[in-house]
Design a protein around this motif. Structure first.
Motif, PDB file in Angstrom:
ATOM      1  N   ASP A   1      48.509  26.359  37.774  1.00  0.00           N
ATOM      2  CA  ASP A   1      48.157  27.543  38.564  1.00  0.00           C
ATOM      3  C   ASP A   1      46.995  27.301  39.524  1.00  0.00           C
ATOM      4  OD1 ASP A   1      45.968  27.508  36.828  1.00  0.00           O
ATOM      5  OD2 ASP A   1      46.632  29.227  35.661  1.00  0.00           O
ATOM      6  N   MET A   2      46.453  26.091  39.530  1.00  0.00           N
ATOM      7  CA  MET A   2      45.397  25.738  40.479  1.00  0.00           C
ATOM      8  C   MET A   2      45.964  25.160  41.776  1.00  0.00           C
ATOM      9  SD  MET A   2      42.796  23.944  37.731  1.00  0.00           S
ATOM     10  CE  MET A   2      41.701  23.272  38.986  1.00  0.00           C
ATOM     11  N   GLU A   3      47.239  24.778  41.771  1.00  0.00           N
ATOM     12  CA  GLU A   3      47.817  24.145  42.961  1.00  0.00           C
ATOM     13  C   GLU A   3      48.230  25.199  43.992  1.00  0.00           C
ATOM     14  OE1 GLU A   3      51.634  21.431  44.287  1.00  0.00           O
ATOM     15  OE2 GLU A   3      50.750  21.087  42.320  1.00  0.00           O
ATOM     16  N   VAL A   4      47.893  24.926  45.234  1.00  0.00           N
ATOM     17  CA  VAL A   4      48.249  25.784  46.365  1.00  0.00           C
ATOM     18  C   VAL A   4      49.057  24.944  47.345  1.00  0.00           C
ATOM     19  CG1 VAL A   4      47.366  27.195  48.265  1.00  0.00           C
ATOM     20  CG2 VAL A   4      46.143  27.142  46.073  1.00  0.00           C
ATOM     21  N   PRO A   5      50.244  25.386  47.764  1.00  0.00           N
ATOM     22  CA  PRO A   5      51.042  24.598  48.710  1.00  0.00           C
ATOM     23  C   PRO A   5      50.308  24.405  50.036  1.00  0.00           C
ATOM     24  CG  PRO A   5      52.391  26.286  47.669  1.00  0.00           C
ATOM     25  CD  PRO A   5      50.965  26.589  47.304  1.00  0.00           C
ATOM     26  N   THR A   6      50.465  23.246  50.629  1.00  0.00           N
ATOM     27  CA  THR A   6      49.811  22.980  51.910  1.00  0.00           C
ATOM     28  C   THR A   6      50.250  24.005  52.952  1.00  0.00           C
ATOM     29  OG1 THR A   6      49.395  21.310  53.613  1.00  0.00           O
ATOM     30  CG2 THR A   6      51.597  21.337  52.636  1.00  0.00           C
ATOM     31  N   GLY A   7      49.298  24.454  53.747  1.00  0.00           N
ATOM     32  CA  GLY A   7      49.567  25.443  54.780  1.00  0.00           C
ATOM     33  C   GLY A   7      49.450  26.878  54.333  1.00  0.00           C
ATOM     34  N   GLU A   8      49.284  27.102  53.028  1.00  0.00           N
ATOM     35  CA  GLU A   8      49.200  28.474  52.535  1.00  0.00           C
ATOM     36  C   GLU A   8      47.741  28.904  52.365  1.00  0.00           C
ATOM     37  OE1 GLU A   8      51.861  29.638  49.482  1.00  0.00           O
ATOM     38  OE2 GLU A   8      53.600  28.676  50.418  1.00  0.00           O
ATOM     39  N   ALA A   9      47.549  30.091  51.781  1.00  0.00           N
ATOM     40  CA  ALA A   9      46.228  30.718  51.788  1.00  0.00           C
ATOM     41  C   ALA A   9      45.629  30.839  50.394  1.00  0.00           C
ATOM     42  CB  ALA A   9      46.304  32.100  52.432  1.00  0.00           C
ATOM     43  N   ILE A  10      44.299  30.849  50.357  1.00  0.00           N
ATOM     44  CA  ILE A  10      43.528  31.110  49.144  1.00  0.00           C
ATOM     45  C   ILE A  10      42.611  32.293  49.433  1.00  0.00           C
ATOM     46  CG2 ILE A  10      41.765  30.229  47.571  1.00  0.00           C
ATOM     47  CD1 ILE A  10      42.803  27.416  48.158  1.00  0.00           C
ATOM     48  N   ALA A  11      42.612  33.272  48.555  1.00  0.00           N
ATOM     49  CA  ALA A  11      41.735  34.430  48.718  1.00  0.00           C
ATOM     50  C   ALA A  11      40.344  34.089  48.198  1.00  0.00           C
ATOM     51  CB  ALA A  11      42.304  35.630  47.975  1.00  0.00           C
ATOM     52  N   THR A  12      39.349  34.141  49.055  1.00  0.00           N
ATOM     53  CA  THR A  12      37.987  33.814  48.635  1.00  0.00           C
ATOM     54  C   THR A  12      37.465  34.809  47.608  1.00  0.00           C
ATOM     55  OG1 THR A  12      37.119  35.004  50.554  1.00  0.00           O
ATOM     56  CG2 THR A  12      37.393  32.639  50.786  1.00  0.00           C
ATOM     57  N   ALA A  13      38.022  36.026  47.583  1.00  0.00           N
ATOM     58  CA  ALA A  13      37.582  37.029  46.623  1.00  0.00           C
ATOM     59  C   ALA A  13      37.911  36.623  45.191  1.00  0.00           C
ATOM     60  CB  ALA A  13      38.233  38.379  46.933  1.00  0.00           C
ATOM     61  N   ARG A  14      38.816  35.654  45.022  1.00  0.00           N
ATOM     62  CA  ARG A  14      39.182  35.185  43.684  1.00  0.00           C
ATOM     63  C   ARG A  14      38.312  34.014  43.237  1.00  0.00           C
ATOM     64  NH1 ARG A  14      43.574  37.348  41.640  1.00  0.00           N
ATOM     65  NH2 ARG A  14      43.834  35.619  40.177  1.00  0.00           N
ATOM     66  N   LEU A  15      37.364  33.628  44.088  1.00  0.00           N
ATOM     67  CA  LEU A  15      36.461  32.534  43.779  1.00  0.00           C
ATOM     68  C   LEU A  15      35.023  33.045  43.817  1.00  0.00           C
ATOM     69  CD1 LEU A  15      38.251  29.825  45.941  1.00  0.00           C
ATOM     70  CD2 LEU A  15      38.449  30.145  43.465  1.00  0.00           C
ATOM     71  N   ILE A  16      34.067  32.163  43.546  1.00  0.00           N
ATOM     72  CA  ILE A  16      32.668  32.586  43.487  1.00  0.00           C
ATOM     73  C   ILE A  16      31.872  32.027  44.658  1.00  0.00           C
ATOM     74  CG2 ILE A  16      30.556  32.597  42.083  1.00  0.00           C
ATOM     75  CD1 ILE A  16      32.347  32.212  39.605  1.00  0.00           C
TER      76      ILE A  16
ATOM     77  N   GLY B   1      50.379  12.158  56.153  1.00  0.00           N
ATOM     78  CA  GLY B   1      50.543  13.394  56.904  1.00  0.00           C
ATOM     79  C   GLY B   1      49.380  14.333  56.625  1.00  0.00           C
ATOM     80  N   PRO B   2      49.168  15.342  57.457  1.00  0.00           N
ATOM     81  CA  PRO B   2      48.032  16.260  57.272  1.00  0.00           C
ATOM     82  C   PRO B   2      48.233  17.177  56.073  1.00  0.00           C
ATOM     83  CG  PRO B   2      49.455  17.035  59.031  1.00  0.00           C
ATOM     84  CD  PRO B   2      49.990  15.689  58.642  1.00  0.00           C
ATOM     85  N   VAL B   3      47.125  17.732  55.609  1.00  0.00           N
ATOM     86  CA  VAL B   3      47.149  18.728  54.540  1.00  0.00           C
ATOM     87  C   VAL B   3      46.183  19.834  54.963  1.00  0.00           C
ATOM     88  CG1 VAL B   3      45.366  17.452  53.242  1.00  0.00           C
ATOM     89  CG2 VAL B   3      46.792  19.148  52.077  1.00  0.00           C
ATOM     90  N   SER B   4      46.575  21.100  54.750  1.00  0.00           N
ATOM     91  CA  SER B   4      45.749  22.197  55.255  1.00  0.00           C
ATOM     92  C   SER B   4      45.809  23.396  54.317  1.00  0.00           C
ATOM     93  CB  SER B   4      46.214  22.624  56.651  1.00  0.00           C
ATOM     94  OG  SER B   4      47.522  23.176  56.585  1.00  0.00           O
ATOM     95  N   VAL B   5      44.814  24.270  54.456  1.00  0.00           N
ATOM     96  CA  VAL B   5      44.758  25.504  53.700  1.00  0.00           C
ATOM     97  C   VAL B   5      43.952  26.534  54.480  1.00  0.00           C
ATOM     98  CG1 VAL B   5      42.624  24.946  52.408  1.00  0.00           C
ATOM     99  CG2 VAL B   5      44.358  26.460  51.377  1.00  0.00           C
ATOM    100  N   THR B   6      44.332  27.794  54.323  1.00  0.00           N
ATOM    101  CA  THR B   6      43.621  28.900  54.971  1.00  0.00           C
ATOM    102  C   THR B   6      42.898  29.703  53.904  1.00  0.00           C
ATOM    103  OG1 THR B   6      45.286  29.056  56.726  1.00  0.00           O
ATOM    104  CG2 THR B   6      43.898  30.999  56.357  1.00  0.00           C
ATOM    105  N   PHE B   7      41.665  30.121  54.210  1.00  0.00           N
ATOM    106  CA  PHE B   7      40.909  30.972  53.312  1.00  0.00           C
ATOM    107  C   PHE B   7      40.884  32.383  53.884  1.00  0.00           C
ATOM    108  CE2 PHE B   7      39.543  26.731  52.268  1.00  0.00           C
ATOM    109  CZ  PHE B   7      39.477  26.773  50.875  1.00  0.00           C
ATOM    110  N   THR B   8      41.220  33.334  53.055  1.00  0.00           N
ATOM    111  CA  THR B   8      41.299  34.728  53.536  1.00  0.00           C
ATOM    112  C   THR B   8      40.331  35.609  52.772  1.00  0.00           C
ATOM    113  OG1 THR B   8      43.054  35.239  51.949  1.00  0.00           O
ATOM    114  CG2 THR B   8      43.728  34.463  54.118  1.00  0.00           C
TER     115      THR B   8
END
Length: 259
Positions: free
Chosen positions: A84-99, A252-259
């Motif tokens: 449950d820690m893995e996030v697909p490349t190009g997708e988003a992570i909600a900063t509100a779920r982190l510290i 190849g590149p790897v990316s993530v968006t923080f929301t």
């Protein structure tokens, strides 16, 4: 000792679930008691598995000599990776779920054979690696203001939080993990540069250390495990509305968006 381990594991678990940082715990562990710090980490991992989380690999931390000197240690540390820690490349992570998240670029290995021996060799490690990919690791200390010692970060699962794997796997024979250059950008602007040799001299050297350490701990690396080998350059603090992309030569590149 068991009471101390249980108490600290509970405190760290609550900090993560409540998304509220806590004061450093190193003083309670006791100076030099790295075994107790790992016992806390192991208990948190055990509770996660008992609660339905699936263990899928390990991360290596403290692969930079400068960071090791800062924390007064002479070797890396490790932590557990859950599915449950893995996030697909190009997708988003909600900063509100982190510290207090930070992000760093790494090379990840995916194994196709077990590595059970405490004396595992580099040749066996290379033969057991299915492929390598570019990766981003999102670290997030549960310790307030990142005021961590080696004992704090070990107990806190290596300050791990999320990870992102690139979608362009490469065989080890097709890339130079030591000489590969890395550039990480935030909203298109460069925030970190580095190379493979910044990771303990070579990412495979870091992975070999991990394989031997996990075998000694009675938790050897297994076929299918993901191994995050350590940062190739400086870490970057994260805020919402930011896009991070890492480009590592040969991958190849790897990316993530923080929301």
């Amino acid at each position: 000792m068991n009471a101390l381990v249980d108490r600290l594991a509970t405190r760290l678990q609550h900090a993560e679930s409540a998304r509220q940082s806590i004061e450093p715990i190193a003083a309670e562990i006791g100076e030099g008691n790295i075994a107790i710090a790992y016992a806390v980490q192991s208990e948190v991992t055990r509770r996660g598995i008992a609660g339905g989380r699936r263990l899928v690999g390990r991360k290596i931390g403290l692969t930079s000599k400068a960071v090791q000197q800062q924390l007064g240690v002479d070797q890396p540390d490790y932590g557990a990776l859950f599915a449950d820690m893995e996030v697909p490349t190009g997708e988003a992570i909600a900063t509100a779920r982190l510290i207090q998240p930070r992000v760093e670029a790494e090379i990840a290995l995916v194994l196709e054979r077990d590595l059970a021996g405490e004396d595992v060799t580099l040749g066996e490690l290379m033969r057991s690696t299915a492929y390598a990919v570019a990766a981003l690791e999102v670290v997030d200390s549960r310790i307030r203001d990142w005021k961590i010692s080696i004992l704090d970060t070990v107990a806190d699962n290596g300050s791990s939080a999320r990870y992102v794997l690139g979608a362009s796997p490469r065989r080890l024979t097709d890339v130079d993990l030591e000489a590969c250059g890395m550039t990480m950008t935030r909203n298109g602007a460069i925030v970190s540069v580095g190379c493979g040799s910044a990771c303990l001299g070579h990412p495979l050297r870091a992975a070999l250390w991990l394989a031997r350490a996990m075998a000694r701990a009675g938790q050897p690396l297994r076929s299918g495990d993901v191994v995050l080998t350590g940062a190739l350059g400086p870490v970057s603090p994260v805020s919402a509305d930011e896009v991070y992309e890492a480009r590592i030569s040969g991958f190849g590149p790897v990316s993530v968006t923080f929301t």
